[in-house]
Design an enzyme around this catalytic site. Sequence first.
Site, PDB file in Angstrom:
ATOM      1  N   SER A   1       3.193  -2.563  -7.002  1.00  0.00           N
ATOM      2  CA  SER A   1       2.483  -1.907  -5.912  1.00  0.00           C
ATOM      3  C   SER A   1       1.988  -0.543  -6.373  1.00  0.00           C
ATOM      4  CB  SER A   1       3.408  -1.738  -4.712  1.00  0.00           C
ATOM      5  OG  SER A   1       2.870  -0.772  -3.832  1.00  0.00           O
TER       6      SER A   1
ATOM      7  N   HIS B   1      -0.629  -5.176  -6.358  1.00  0.00           N
ATOM      8  CA  HIS B   1      -0.416  -5.180  -4.910  1.00  0.00           C
ATOM      9  C   HIS B   1      -0.978  -3.868  -4.354  1.00  0.00           C
ATOM     10  CE1 HIS B   1       1.882  -6.366  -1.283  1.00  0.00           C
ATOM     11  NE2 HIS B   1       2.165  -5.084  -1.139  1.00  0.00           N
TER      12      HIS B   1
ATOM     13  N   ASP C   1      -1.550  -1.605  -1.161  1.00  0.00           N
ATOM     14  CA  ASP C   1      -1.063  -1.372   0.206  1.00  0.00           C
ATOM     15  C   ASP C   1      -2.071  -0.551   0.997  1.00  0.00           C
ATOM     16  OD1 ASP C   1       1.598  -2.602   0.297  1.00  0.00           O
ATOM     17  OD2 ASP C   1       2.075  -1.177  -1.300  1.00  0.00           O
TER      18      ASP C   1
ATOM     19  N   MET D   1      -2.830   1.106   4.534  1.00  0.00           N
ATOM     20  CA  MET D   1      -2.135   1.530   5.764  1.00  0.00           C
ATOM     21  C   MET D   1      -3.066   2.403   6.597  1.00  0.00           C
ATOM     22  SD  MET D   1       1.551   2.619   4.232  1.00  0.00           S
ATOM     23  CE  MET D   1       2.364   1.691   2.918  1.00  0.00           C
TER      24      MET D   1
ATOM     25  N   HIS E   1      -2.386  -5.944   0.732  1.00  0.00           N
ATOM     26  CA  HIS E   1      -1.418  -6.036   1.835  1.00  0.00           C
ATOM     27  C   HIS E   1      -1.912  -5.092   2.920  1.00  0.00           C
ATOM     28  CE1 HIS E   1       2.980  -5.090   3.277  1.00  0.00           C
ATOM     29  NE2 HIS E   1       2.276  -5.756   4.175  1.00  0.00           N
TER      30      HIS E   1
ATOM     31  N   MET F   1      -1.631  -3.312   6.118  1.00  0.00           N
ATOM     32  CA  MET F   1      -0.740  -2.853   7.190  1.00  0.00           C
ATOM     33  C   MET F   1      -1.605  -2.081   8.172  1.00  0.00           C
ATOM     34  SD  MET F   1       2.406  -1.849   4.715  1.00  0.00           S
ATOM     35  CE  MET F   1       1.300  -1.896   3.307  1.00  0.00           C
TER      36      MET F   1
ATOM     37  N   MET G   1       8.565  -9.292   4.579  1.00  0.00           N
ATOM     38  CA  MET G   1       8.876  -7.895   4.263  1.00  0.00           C
ATOM     39  C   MET G   1      10.388  -7.718   4.166  1.00  0.00           C
ATOM     40  SD  MET G   1       6.104  -6.235   3.803  1.00  0.00           S
ATOM     41  CE  MET G   1       6.872  -4.618   3.630  1.00  0.00           C
TER      42      MET G   1
ATOM     43  N   GLY H   1       5.606   0.621   5.417  1.00  0.00           N
ATOM     44  CA  GLY H   1       5.150   1.990   5.623  1.00  0.00           C
ATOM     45  C   GLY H   1       5.361   2.900   4.423  1.00  0.00           C
ATOM     46  N   PHE H   2       6.461   2.670   3.708  1.00  0.00           N
ATOM     47  CA  PHE H   2       6.784   3.584   2.616  1.00  0.00           C
ATOM     48  C   PHE H   2       7.422   2.839   1.440  1.00  0.00           C
ATOM     49  CE2 PHE H   2       6.857   5.877   6.575  1.00  0.00           C
ATOM     50  CZ  PHE H   2       6.055   6.983   6.292  1.00  0.00           C
ATOM     51  N   GLY H   3       7.157   3.345   0.244  1.00  0.00           N
ATOM     52  CA  GLY H   3       7.823   2.827  -0.939  1.00  0.00           C
ATOM     53  C   GLY H   3       9.201   3.464  -1.061  1.00  0.00           C
TER      54      GLY H   3
ATOM     55  N   ASP I   1       8.539  -8.069  -0.439  1.00  0.00           N
ATOM     56  CA  ASP I   1       7.974  -6.738  -0.673  1.00  0.00           C
ATOM     57  C   ASP I   1       8.886  -5.686  -0.053  1.00  0.00           C
ATOM     58  OD1 ASP I   1       6.354  -4.518  -0.969  1.00  0.00           O
ATOM     59  OD2 ASP I   1       4.833  -5.173   0.469  1.00  0.00           O
TER      60      ASP I   1
ATOM     61  N   GLY J   1      11.899  -2.671  -1.812  1.00  0.00           N
ATOM     62  CA  GLY J   1      13.238  -2.532  -2.377  1.00  0.00           C
ATOM     63  C   GLY J   1      13.561  -3.529  -3.473  1.00  0.00           C
TER      64      GLY J   1
ATOM     65  N   GLY K   1       7.224  -1.583  -6.359  1.00  0.00           N
ATOM     66  CA  GLY K   1       6.528  -0.306  -6.490  1.00  0.00           C
ATOM     67  C   GLY K   1       7.304   0.651  -7.358  1.00  0.00           C
ATOM     68  N   SER K   2       8.354   1.222  -6.781  1.00  0.00           N
ATOM     69  CA  SER K   2       9.109   2.233  -7.534  1.00  0.00           C
ATOM     70  C   SER K   2       9.801   1.652  -8.764  1.00  0.00           C
ATOM     71  CB  SER K   2      10.112   2.943  -6.624  1.00  0.00           C
ATOM     72  OG  SER K   2      10.700   2.053  -5.720  1.00  0.00           O
TER      73      SER K   2
HETATM   74  C1  DX5 Z   1       5.840  -0.788   1.846  1.00  0.00           C
HETATM   75  C2  DX5 Z   1       4.841  -1.441   0.937  1.00  0.00           C
HETATM   76  C3  DX5 Z   1       5.397  -1.851  -0.353  1.00  0.00           C
HETATM   77  C4  DX5 Z   1       5.942  -0.718  -1.178  1.00  0.00           C
HETATM   78  C5  DX5 Z   1       7.035  -1.251  -2.029  1.00  0.00           C
HETATM   79  O1  DX5 Z   1       5.374  -0.761   3.130  1.00  0.00           O
HETATM   80  O2  DX5 Z   1       4.286  -2.579   1.556  1.00  0.00           O
HETATM   81  O3  DX5 Z   1       4.450  -2.600  -1.098  1.00  0.00           O
HETATM   82  O4  DX5 Z   1       5.005  -0.101  -1.989  1.00  0.00           O
HETATM   83  O5  DX5 Z   1       7.616  -0.200  -2.704  1.00  0.00           O
HETATM   84  P1  DX5 Z   1       9.079  -0.324  -3.315  1.00  0.00           P
HETATM   85  O6  DX5 Z   1       9.054  -1.415  -4.332  1.00  0.00           O
HETATM   86  O7  DX5 Z   1       9.312   1.020  -3.901  1.00  0.00           O
HETATM   87  O8  DX5 Z   1      10.010  -0.636  -2.178  1.00  0.00           O
HETATM   88 ZN    ZN Z   2       3.144  -3.983   0.362  1.00  0.00          ZN
END
Ligand code: DX5
Ligand code: ZN
Length: 226
Positions: free
Chosen positions: A9, A32, A34, A36, A65, A67, A136, A141-143, A174, A176, A196-197
């Site tokens: 991501s 991926h 995101d 938002m 994706h 959102m 999900m 909303g957040f990584g 998607d 964690g 993502g992270s």
């Molecule tokens: C969260 C996003 C994810 C996010 C995942 O709302 O949809 O795609 O970037 O990030 P990690 O892998 O750090 O949880």
């Molecule tokens: Zn996502």
Amino acid sequence: MKQCCINPSILSADFVNLAAELQRISTADAVHVDVMDNHFVPNLTIGLPVVQRIQAVSPVPLDAHLMIADADRWAPGFADAGLASVTFHAEASIAPVKLARELRTRGSKAGMALRPATPVEPYLDMLSELDMLLIMTVEPGFGGQAFLDITLPKIRRARAAIDGSGMGVAIQVDGGITEETIVRAAEAGANVFVAGSAVYGAEDPAAAIGRLREQGTRTLRPAAAE
Ligand code: DX5
Ligand code: ZN
């Protein structure tokens, strides 16, 4: 056995250097993206013009994706941009069957996402309209959030329904995803993993992709690997 898909991501990438950040994940299966809107989720990222530029320079296919609220109105434009896959949220669509068909008609794969507390059962009859179901594993909303184990039974139920019907719908997870949680998600039946992270937070994103792929592929349930 087919390898599992790792879709990094770019939410965790450096947004000022997106072209270079995309090159760092050229060994991924897809990127991926995101999107938002600060309505459907309490965060704001990028819109269609930036996604189109990513599409123009990305070495790998795009997995968007969305959102965003009012997906019925906005999602088709992303398919028109030539994206390989467009995923909208079930909670943001009034007519998900119509929308999924529109995405496919416009040449994209159709994905539908479910928030952690949204059950899969009301949507089982429309699985044939989808190429991918995104479950999900954090609140969107957040990584950087922690993987929610309460989503595992839903992944199992979705996998059982998909395998029972003989449909080739992918199950994406998607949120964690790490080298540790990917094992639990794969065991439950997921076969496409967003990270993502775990990818962009690593010193060597390509090596992180390789490790995740190895872990996921080793654990992939036979039916999910076909
Ligand atoms: C969260 C996003 C994810 C996010 C995942 O709302 O949809 O795609 O970037 O990030 P990690 O892998 O750090 O949880
Ligand atoms: Zn996502």
